[in-house]
Design a protein around this motif. Structure first.
Motif, PDB file in Angstrom:
ATOM      1  N   GLU A  30      75.502  49.361  49.130  1.00  0.00           N
ATOM      2  CA  GLU A  30      73.955  48.148  48.478  1.00  0.00           C
ATOM      3  C   GLU A  30      74.546  47.673  46.679  1.00  0.00           C
ATOM      4  O   GLU A  30      74.129  49.124  46.421  1.00  0.00           O
ATOM      5  CB  GLU A  30      73.083  47.921  49.323  1.00  0.00           C
ATOM      6  N   ASN A  62      63.321  38.795  38.104  1.00  0.00           N
ATOM      7  CA  ASN A  62      64.719  38.514  39.060  1.00  0.00           C
ATOM      8  C   ASN A  62      65.181  37.359  38.407  1.00  0.00           C
ATOM      9  O   ASN A  62      64.329  36.986  36.597  1.00  0.00           O
ATOM     10  CB  ASN A  62      63.776  36.724  39.497  1.00  0.00           C
ATOM     11  N   SER A  83      62.586  42.434  43.179  1.00  0.00           N
ATOM     12  CA  SER A  83      63.099  41.183  43.142  1.00  0.00           C
ATOM     13  C   SER A  83      63.347  40.709  43.882  1.00  0.00           C
ATOM     14  O   SER A  83      63.524  41.178  45.292  1.00  0.00           O
ATOM     15  CB  SER A  83      64.673  41.726  42.731  1.00  0.00           C
ATOM     16  N   GLU A  84      63.824  39.137  43.956  1.00  0.00           N
ATOM     17  CA  GLU A  84      64.614  38.785  45.081  1.00  0.00           C
ATOM     18  C   GLU A  84      65.792  38.271  45.251  1.00  0.00           C
ATOM     19  O   GLU A  84      66.320  37.726  45.966  1.00  0.00           O
ATOM     20  CB  GLU A  84      63.460  37.603  45.204  1.00  0.00           C
ATOM     21  N   ALA A  85      66.706  38.663  44.151  1.00  0.00           N
ATOM     22  CA  ALA A  85      67.948  38.214  43.565  1.00  0.00           C
ATOM     23  C   ALA A  85      68.519  38.664  45.388  1.00  0.00           C
ATOM     24  O   ALA A  85      68.615  39.526  44.900  1.00  0.00           O
ATOM     25  CB  ALA A  85      68.325  38.584  42.489  1.00  0.00           C
ATOM     26  N   ALA A  86      69.937  37.526  45.347  1.00  0.00           N
ATOM     27  CA  ALA A  86      71.068  37.687  45.738  1.00  0.00           C
ATOM     28  C   ALA A  86      71.906  38.870  44.948  1.00  0.00           C
ATOM     29  O   ALA A  86      71.891  38.696  44.097  1.00  0.00           O
ATOM     30  CB  ALA A  86      71.373  37.009  45.697  1.00  0.00           C
ATOM     31  N   ASP A  87      72.717  39.453  45.974  1.00  0.00           N
ATOM     32  CA  ASP A  87      74.107  40.510  45.069  1.00  0.00           C
ATOM     33  C   ASP A  87      74.751  39.967  44.214  1.00  0.00           C
ATOM     34  O   ASP A  87      74.832  40.508  42.460  1.00  0.00           O
ATOM     35  CB  ASP A  87      74.645  40.951  45.935  1.00  0.00           C
ATOM     36  N   GLU A  88      74.775  38.391  44.174  1.00  0.00           N
ATOM     37  CA  GLU A  88      76.209  37.750  42.884  1.00  0.00           C
ATOM     38  C   GLU A  88      75.340  37.619  42.105  1.00  0.00           C
ATOM     39  O   GLU A  88      75.210  37.150  41.432  1.00  0.00           O
ATOM     40  CB  GLU A  88      76.394  35.887  44.035  1.00  0.00           C
ATOM     41  N   GLN A  89      74.133  37.414  41.824  1.00  0.00           N
ATOM     42  CA  GLN A  89      72.692  36.954  41.294  1.00  0.00           C
ATOM     43  C   GLN A  89      72.640  37.947  39.844  1.00  0.00           C
ATOM     44  O   GLN A  89      72.708  37.820  38.750  1.00  0.00           O
ATOM     45  CB  GLN A  89      71.240  36.886  41.217  1.00  0.00           C
ATOM     46  N   TYR A  90      73.527  39.593  41.034  1.00  0.00           N
ATOM     47  CA  TYR A  90      73.526  40.329  39.672  1.00  0.00           C
ATOM     48  C   TYR A  90      75.160  41.141  39.128  1.00  0.00           C
ATOM     49  O   TYR A  90      75.451  41.980  38.795  1.00  0.00           O
ATOM     50  CB  TYR A  90      72.920  41.689  39.998  1.00  0.00           C
TER      51      TYR A  90
END
Length: 387
Positions: free
Chosen positions: A184, A33, A194-201
């Motif tokens: 996706e 994350n 990972s628990e990351a949201a798309d915008e965090q990538y």
């Protein structure tokens, strides 16, 4: 930190051997994350020609960056945006299919990896399911009765093992537009929990859609940090490189010099070239944010002088490379035996870099896409690295 002697013939042999770029990483150091906030990640600073030889790197936090650079420096950032490149669907037989888009070859015709793909022959059709079904629902769901998106296999691709897919897209639409419904954002294979949201990538300055992976050195920047840099007259300019699947693939030949680099699409606009020339004329330094920015800049300068460029590059940078544009680098920590590790080695030396990596491991830095960062200042780069 372990001392090392000056480069010798045996070191040069290892520079050319893929085995020379191996190192052991404890699995728990692979970041799953991102840091929150983004600029709270750690920053390992290489500031001297002796760092990694006689001296240890400095330990900082990424939000310290404005104080580590100089007024008049120019940061070059990659403004590519990751597309929702992973799709789920099924064949006419009902068999489930997973597709990872790699690059658009023609209008709505994409090279893609298909899983399972061994029996997926030319002429086969895929019917895709909207993303809102979710990957967990996808495993048990029945085919939707009225598919909105289909693709046909045109040919196989020997270089990637993938398939060329022609998508049947409604008139006036592009596949990239439909991906927001059907696709996706794909995370690298080493990120499994990972628990990351798309915008965090995505970087906060992501603008040009086309990548299947993020330029991860840029993930550490926040809008506030970018403004702090501007307030100190540390300027910013942009290039585009659409990151492809080759970024994650290890170099598979033993002799590094025989490796054929994957092609990636780049754009270095005239405005960025002008900023670089003005910065150099004023005595400023060019700091690339990430290996993708390096490849774009040096690819556009492949003929000897930096020029505006739009097209593909297959530039492979490894020790012995003669630098033309880049003075310093902000980068994450890279996979063993990867072309990215070789690129960074070309800037400061392979053994120095491995020593610095050992330091990062000893201090429990987080590695890879969601991990911590390293700043290689121009003062740390060996004399004679550029023509």
């Amino acid at each position: 930190m372990k001392d090392t002697s000056r480069p010798q013939a045996k070191d040069f042999a290892l520079d050319c051997s893929v085995a020379g770029y191996d190192y052991e990483l404890p699995p728990e150091l692979i970041a799953q994350n991102p840091a929150v906030p983004r600029d709270s990640s750690r920053l390992l600073v290489v500031d001297s020609p002796t760092t990694g030889i006689e001296a240890a790197p400095l330990h900082n936090i990424f939000h310290d960056l404005p104080g580590l650079l100089r007024s008049g420096d120019l940061l070059i950032m990659n403004n590519t945006r990751v597309i929702p490149a992973r799709l789920y669907g099924y064949k006419s037989t009902g068999a489930k299919i997973q597709v990872l888009l790699l690059e658009e070859r023609q209008h709505n015709c994409w090279l893609a990896l298909v899983k399972p793909g061994k029996s997926f022959k030319v002429g086969a059709k895929i019917i895709f399911e909207p993303r809102q079904l979710g990957t967990e629902d996808y495993k048990d769901s029945s085919p939707i009765p009225s598919p909105q998106l289909t693709a046909t296999v045109l040919e196989t691709d020997a270089a990637t093992g993938g398939r060329l897919l022609q998508f049947d897209v409604p008139e006036g639409k592009t596949l990239v537009q439909l991906l927001e419904v059907f696709g996706e954002v794909p995370l690298p294979p080493y990120i499994t929990t990972s628990e990351a949201a798309d915008e965090q990538y995505q970087t906060v300055y992501a603008k040009q859609p086309g990548a299947i992976a993020a330029p991860t050195a840029g993930l550490h920047f926040t809008p506030e940090l970018l403004q702090q840099l501007r307030d100190r007259q540390i300027n910013q300019a942009f290039v585009t490189l659409h990151v492809g699947v080759g970024t994650f693939r290890p170099v598979e030949v033993e002799d590094v010099t025989t490796h054929k680099m994957h092609e990636e699409w780049i754009e270095v606009p005239a405005a960025t070239v002008e900023q670089i020339r003005a910065t150099q004329a004023a005595g400023g330094r060019i700091i690339a944010v990430g290996t993708t920015a390096v490849r774009a800049l040096e690819g556009a300068a492949k003929s000897g002088n930096l020029q505006p460029y739009c097209g593909k590059t297959d530039l492979f940078i490894y020790p012995g490379y003669q630098w033309r544009v880049v003075d310093g680098l902000i980068t994450n920590f890279h996979l063993p035996r990867s072309s990215l590790l070789m690129l960074v080695s070309a800037l400061i030396g392979r053994q120095r870099l491995l020593n610095i990596y050992n330091e990062a491991i000893a201090f429990r830095y987080r590695f890879y896409s969601f991990g911590d960062a390293m700043l290689i200042l121009p003062s740390a780069v060996g004399i004679g690295s550029r023509q």
